[in-house]
Enzyme design. Sequence first.
Site, PDB file in Angstrom:
ATOM      1  CE  LYS A   1      72.568  55.615  52.003  1.00 50.39           C
ATOM      2  NZ  LYS A   1      73.976  55.312  52.284  1.00 50.39           N
TER       3      LYS A   1
ATOM      4  CD  GLN B   1      75.858  56.191  55.398  1.00 48.32           C
ATOM      5  OE1 GLN B   1      75.174  55.357  54.803  1.00 48.32           O
ATOM      6  NE2 GLN B   1      76.228  57.325  54.839  1.00 48.32           N
TER       7      GLN B   1
ATOM      8  CG  ASP C   1      77.311  51.229  49.944  1.00 47.15           C
ATOM      9  OD1 ASP C   1      76.594  52.012  49.295  1.00 47.15           O
ATOM     10  OD2 ASP C   1      77.482  51.304  51.175  1.00 47.15           O
TER      11      ASP C   1
HETATM   12  N1  GUN Z   1      78.917  57.763  53.039  1.00 51.44           N
HETATM   13  C1  GUN Z   1      78.735  58.683  52.065  1.00 51.44           C
HETATM   14  N2  GUN Z   1      78.219  58.116  50.972  1.00 51.44           N
HETATM   15  C2  GUN Z   1      78.047  56.800  51.250  1.00 51.44           C
HETATM   16  C3  GUN Z   1      77.540  55.695  50.499  1.00 51.44           C
HETATM   17  O1  GUN Z   1      77.144  55.796  49.334  1.00 51.44           O
HETATM   18  N3  GUN Z   1      77.526  54.511  51.160  1.00 51.44           N
HETATM   19  C4  GUN Z   1      77.973  54.364  52.428  1.00 51.44           C
HETATM   20  N4  GUN Z   1      77.936  53.154  52.972  1.00 51.44           N
HETATM   21  N5  GUN Z   1      78.456  55.369  53.146  1.00 51.44           N
HETATM   22  C5  GUN Z   1      78.488  56.587  52.552  1.00 51.44           C
END
Ligand code: GUN
Length: 292
Positions: free
Chosen positions: A52, A96, A119
Amino acid sequence: MTILDGKKVSNDIKDEIADHVQAMVAKGEKVPHLAAILVGSDGASMTYVNAKVKACQRIGFNSTLIELPDYTSEEELLEKINELNTSKDIDGFIVQLPLPDQIDEQKVLMAIDPDKDVDGFHPTNVGRMALDLPTFLPATPYGIMELLERYQIETSGKNVVVLGRSHIVGRPMSILMSQKRKAGDATVTVVHSRSKNLEEITKAADIIVAAIGISEFLTGDMVKEDVVIIDVGITRVPDATKKNGYRLAGDVHFESVSQKASYITPVPGGVGPMTIAMLLKNTLLARERHIK
Ligand code: GUN
């Protein structure tokens, strides 16, 4: 059979966003700034967060990675979230998931300012999504909708089966697919660990979104001819022939299902890159909203 090339489509989206950023720079505007909090050192989470941050750099966003040790307390994490909520410089941020056991995930997600929740996990944003109001759509379901749209796959009136009811993928996916939108208007069935007659349900599906978290769960004998397959799963399966000791497997048994499918996403290179592209899109949206 057509491979739904998430890598290519996500690169197209990133190029579009990069053009937008260049125009912002030309106008002397501040570029979007995404922050990511990673608690602990889970290998997969580190890979995703780094991807990311790297994507931000590629398209000209500012990015900040905040790495906290796995013994971080809930209080410390909430304090960090408060800092980001009040920072004028940060447009959007993510925490995350998953988080270590000592931290209450819901409490953390609820502490994020909904206007910075790129998110789309805050209850306010989930509610706005369910009510068809403008919001940040959760990146993975958003990416799947975008992928279906860009490949012009008809969803209206189709039988869509979503495998899995997670807050991050299955649940929002089922809501978006049933809504009146470009990729949407579908008849949606959600199946999960307690569902009965699973094979009967999957065999009637025109489109299957597999997000159940069990590697190679969906096999060729469970689907009909010409089904469209979206594979959200990504599990590390031990493999001694690989240098790093594992291979990545989806929730779909690609070899058997691809023989029947009309369209299918690969793992990796399908849904994963789309998730990142849509997170960037949400961050751009957050910046634009802050300008207004
Ligand atoms: N863990 C797995 N997928 C995601 C996501 O799209 N965002 C976040 N913050 N954690 C994740």
